[in-house]
Design an enzyme around this catalytic site. Structure first.
Site, PDB file in Angstrom:
ATOM      1  N   HIS A  60       0.789  -1.152  -0.372  1.00 19.72           N
ATOM      2  CA  HIS A  60       0.180  -0.085  -0.252  1.00 19.72           C
ATOM      3  C   HIS A  60       0.763   1.412   0.189  1.00 19.72           C
ATOM      4  O   HIS A  60       2.535   0.617   0.332  1.00 19.72           O
ATOM      5  CB  HIS A  60      -1.002   0.055   1.332  1.00 19.72           C
ATOM      6  CG  HIS A  60      -0.334  -0.143   2.709  1.00 19.72           C
ATOM      7  ND1 HIS A  60       0.530  -0.840   3.740  1.00 19.72           N
ATOM      8  CD2 HIS A  60      -0.612   0.950   4.180  1.00 19.72           C
ATOM      9  CE1 HIS A  60       0.844  -0.293   4.270  1.00 19.72           C
ATOM     10  NE2 HIS A  60       1.073   0.883   4.375  1.00 19.72           N
ATOM     11  N   HIS A  62       1.264   3.703   1.579  1.00 21.05           N
ATOM     12  CA  HIS A  62       2.407   4.661   3.318  1.00 21.05           C
ATOM     13  C   HIS A  62       3.574   4.380   2.904  1.00 21.05           C
ATOM     14  O   HIS A  62       4.425   3.871   2.284  1.00 21.05           O
ATOM     15  CB  HIS A  62       1.041   3.815   4.415  1.00 21.05           C
ATOM     16  CG  HIS A  62      -0.108   4.525   4.994  1.00 21.05           C
ATOM     17  ND1 HIS A  62      -0.725   3.611   5.815  1.00 21.05           N
ATOM     18  CD2 HIS A  62      -0.566   5.168   5.098  1.00 21.05           C
ATOM     19  CE1 HIS A  62      -2.057   4.126   5.704  1.00 21.05           C
ATOM     20  NE2 HIS A  62      -2.215   5.448   5.099  1.00 21.05           N
ATOM     21  N   ASP A  64       6.109   4.204   4.663  1.00 23.30           N
ATOM     22  CA  ASP A  64       6.679   3.638   4.913  1.00 23.30           C
ATOM     23  C   ASP A  64       6.814   2.305   5.097  1.00 23.30           C
ATOM     24  O   ASP A  64       8.129   0.962   5.100  1.00 23.30           O
ATOM     25  CB  ASP A  64       6.304   3.285   6.981  1.00 23.30           C
ATOM     26  CG  ASP A  64       5.124   2.877   7.298  1.00 23.30           C
ATOM     27  OD1 ASP A  64       4.068   3.314   5.748  1.00 23.30           O
ATOM     28  OD2 ASP A  64       4.451   1.459   7.813  1.00 23.30           O
ATOM     29  N   HIS A  65       5.776   1.950   3.676  1.00 22.62           N
ATOM     30  CA  HIS A  65       6.389   0.729   3.068  1.00 22.62           C
ATOM     31  C   HIS A  65       6.823   0.824   1.518  1.00 22.62           C
ATOM     32  O   HIS A  65       6.963   0.042   1.032  1.00 22.62           O
ATOM     33  CB  HIS A  65       4.864   0.397   2.787  1.00 22.62           C
ATOM     34  CG  HIS A  65       4.152  -0.228   4.144  1.00 22.62           C
ATOM     35  ND1 HIS A  65       4.524  -1.644   3.998  1.00 22.62           N
ATOM     36  CD2 HIS A  65       3.801   0.401   5.005  1.00 22.62           C
ATOM     37  CE1 HIS A  65       3.768  -1.957   5.531  1.00 22.62           C
ATOM     38  NE2 HIS A  65       3.539  -0.729   5.966  1.00 22.62           N
ATOM     39  N   HIS A 137      -6.522  -2.331   5.322  1.00 19.02           N
ATOM     40  CA  HIS A 137      -6.241  -1.448   6.162  1.00 19.02           C
ATOM     41  C   HIS A 137      -6.708  -0.125   5.753  1.00 19.02           C
ATOM     42  O   HIS A 137      -8.321   0.462   5.112  1.00 19.02           O
ATOM     43  CB  HIS A 137      -4.505  -0.927   5.529  1.00 19.02           C
ATOM     44  CG  HIS A 137      -3.587  -0.564   6.532  1.00 19.02           C
ATOM     45  ND1 HIS A 137      -3.790  -0.509   7.614  1.00 19.02           N
ATOM     46  CD2 HIS A 137      -2.448   0.239   5.555  1.00 19.02           C
ATOM     47  CE1 HIS A 137      -3.126   0.579   8.119  1.00 19.02           C
ATOM     48  NE2 HIS A 137      -2.313   0.607   6.882  1.00 19.02           N
ATOM     49  N   ASP A 207      -0.099  -4.237   5.882  1.00 15.58           N
ATOM     50  CA  ASP A 207      -0.957  -3.901   6.941  1.00 15.58           C
ATOM     51  C   ASP A 207      -2.164  -4.016   6.573  1.00 15.58           C
ATOM     52  O   ASP A 207      -2.440  -3.749   6.041  1.00 15.58           O
ATOM     53  CB  ASP A 207      -1.216  -2.365   7.355  1.00 15.58           C
ATOM     54  CG  ASP A 207       0.870  -1.681   7.573  1.00 15.58           C
ATOM     55  OD1 ASP A 207       1.701  -2.661   7.686  1.00 15.58           O
ATOM     56  OD2 ASP A 207       0.933  -0.489   7.905  1.00 15.58           O
ATOM     57  N   HIS A 265       5.978  -5.796  11.759  1.00 15.91           N
ATOM     58  CA  HIS A 265       5.592  -4.763  11.764  1.00 15.91           C
ATOM     59  C   HIS A 265       5.335  -3.724  13.030  1.00 15.91           C
ATOM     60  O   HIS A 265       4.306  -3.773  13.090  1.00 15.91           O
ATOM     61  CB  HIS A 265       4.107  -4.430  10.939  1.00 15.91           C
ATOM     62  CG  HIS A 265       4.342  -2.953  10.581  1.00 15.91           C
ATOM     63  ND1 HIS A 265       2.896  -2.464  11.336  1.00 15.91           N
ATOM     64  CD2 HIS A 265       4.373  -2.297   9.612  1.00 15.91           C
ATOM     65  CE1 HIS A 265       2.857  -1.599  10.893  1.00 15.91           C
ATOM     66  NE2 HIS A 265       3.088  -0.921   9.561  1.00 15.91           N
TER      67      HIS A 265
END
Lengths: 299, 299
Positions: A60, A62, A64-65, A137, A207, A265
């Protein structure tokens, strides 16, 4: 096959955990799931090589990914990568990659393709398939399963000779699962092949909160790497932010008949993952908590 | 004042060096120069704090100098930063920041302003000025100087009393450099103030070849942090890629009357920076080679 943990922290890095990045290495190929910031540093530390056959699946959008994609692509170019790179992920990923390549003035030395995905088989070749499912998510997110094809059993040359199959292309046909016609009649693959070895099934949740869809999607995984952002005491935060607790991860893994569960995570609010492990092990018999640079060799 | 080295590697990270990021910390405020990938990790390790007054100056839009902004802004938001953040840099930086905030679905908890700059004073307050100059790199790039204002000397209360200046607002006027009228005549600041302390002058080159413009720009710096990507033996690569050798950095620093030179942005092709140091020290008497997490306290 190796399962490699390049980054195991959730949302924010800590002094000991980088951001989400997991690789499967098999037959000299890398399949990367997410590329959080500084993925290239862990990739370098693990010595994985800049010009390997590679696919990247992003769960996804975000930061941090996926922000680690930028440095990874740039360093691959500086290392003169020539092999094409396929990237899969949600709609918007292509804009992220192409816009940043333009703004950051960098010239890839290799072909980059970015494919928006929907649930189903997103890639397959003679060795494995990659499946995607919707995750649950706060934004559009996917989970992935890498399903290896079963490995054909050992070809018994003595049996083949005894059955009158001449050495040559017919042997290959049998190894590929086709019956062959000989002067002595039909020979079936199972007459000359040892027992086949089931392919491994590896799940990567990204996530997500647990969901009935994922329960089904991860059924029978040999290894499932699952969101374990929170502890039981922060259950409500897990619900609110569409993540999972370690307990929820273990409950889903058990219900799905997953053989081995790997928690990842972890929220930066916790000192370590020992309590996540304790809570999950109450429910599932085979759980480990991932750490950065952990390698699991799957046989 | 502290000069903090968060990332000292050039172009690609290594196992021991992150990508470009240097901070000046003064009076509880952070002025950051560049934010290469994983700047937030070094920032966290150095314990600098997510809600400090802060300005960020980006030298140019190569990924190794700015992709770390994304994670930094995101983590500041997750840490509920409230103080506004000013970012300065070349045209295109605003698009980089705003586009990625949109694509990566993140909601800043604080005001972010991005200002495109041209050479000259880009920021000033009562304590310091930040100057920008064109650097000589493969794309539009800037160098920066932070020039502190001179610190007023110690106010001598006995002398003020002897000269008949009554305690009160007149003392403040004298401390701010204004003459005051008293019943006994005019009193000038220099009659009651000790010697002023010259403000520090700190230069940050970013990625650049040496140039006459920078020679002038960095004149008289107390500390100059300069591109030393290459060794003499790779001089031609420095020319071709618009970077500097350690020797060129030292030559410019000497010609500019720089007191102390700090080498940084070392190419990942070298095992360490010992030879850079040797080559530069042949020319300039005060040189150090930066390492990640190095802190220099300037008095």
């Amino acid at each position: 096959m190796r399962l490699l943990f390049l980054g195991t922290g959730g949302a924010q890095p800590t002094k000991t955990r980088g951001l989400s990045c997991i690789c499967i290495e098999r037959n000299g190929e890398i399949i990367m799931f997410d590329a959080g910031e500084a993925a290239q540093v862990a990739y370098l530390k693990m010595g994985l090589g800049w010009n390997k056959p590679m696919r990247i699946c992003i769960t996804h959008l975000h930061g941090d990914h996926c922000t680690g994609l930028l440095g990874l692509l740039q360093t691959m170019s500086m290392q003169n990568r020539t092999k094409p790179l396929e990237i899969f992920g949600p709609a918007g990923l292509e804009e992220f990659v192409l816009t940043n390549i333009r703004i950051l003035n960098f010239r890839p030395t290799f072909t980059i393709s970015v494919s928006p995905i929907s649930p189903g088989v997103i890639f397959e070749n003679g060795e494995y398939e990659i499946h995607a499912s919707h995750a649950d998510h706060s934004i559009t997110a996917f989970s992935y399963v890498l399903q290896e094809r079963d490995k054909v059993g050992r070809f018994d040359v003595d049996k083949a000779a005894a059955l009158g199959v001449p050495r040559g292309s017919l042997w290959g046909n049998l190894q590929n699962g086709s019956a062959v016609y000989t002067d002595h009649g039909i020979v079936y693959p199972e007459q000359v092949l040892g027992p086949s070895k089931p392919g491994k099934r590896i799940g990567i949740s990204g996530d997500t909160a647990p969901s009935p869809e994922l329960n089904k999607f991860f059924e029978g995984c040999d290894y499932l790497v699952f969101d374990a952002t929170f502890l039981d005491r922060d259950y409500q935060r897990a619900v609110d932010t569409r993540h999972s607790t370690a307990t929820q991860a273990a409950t889903l893994a058990k219900a799905s008949g997953v053989k081995n569960l790997v928690l990842t995570h972890f929220s930066s609010r916790y000192k370590d993952s020992s309590r996540h492990l304790t809570e999950a092990q109450k429910i599932h018999p085979s759980v480990i908590a991932a750490e950065d640079l952990l390698e699991l060799t799957l046989v």
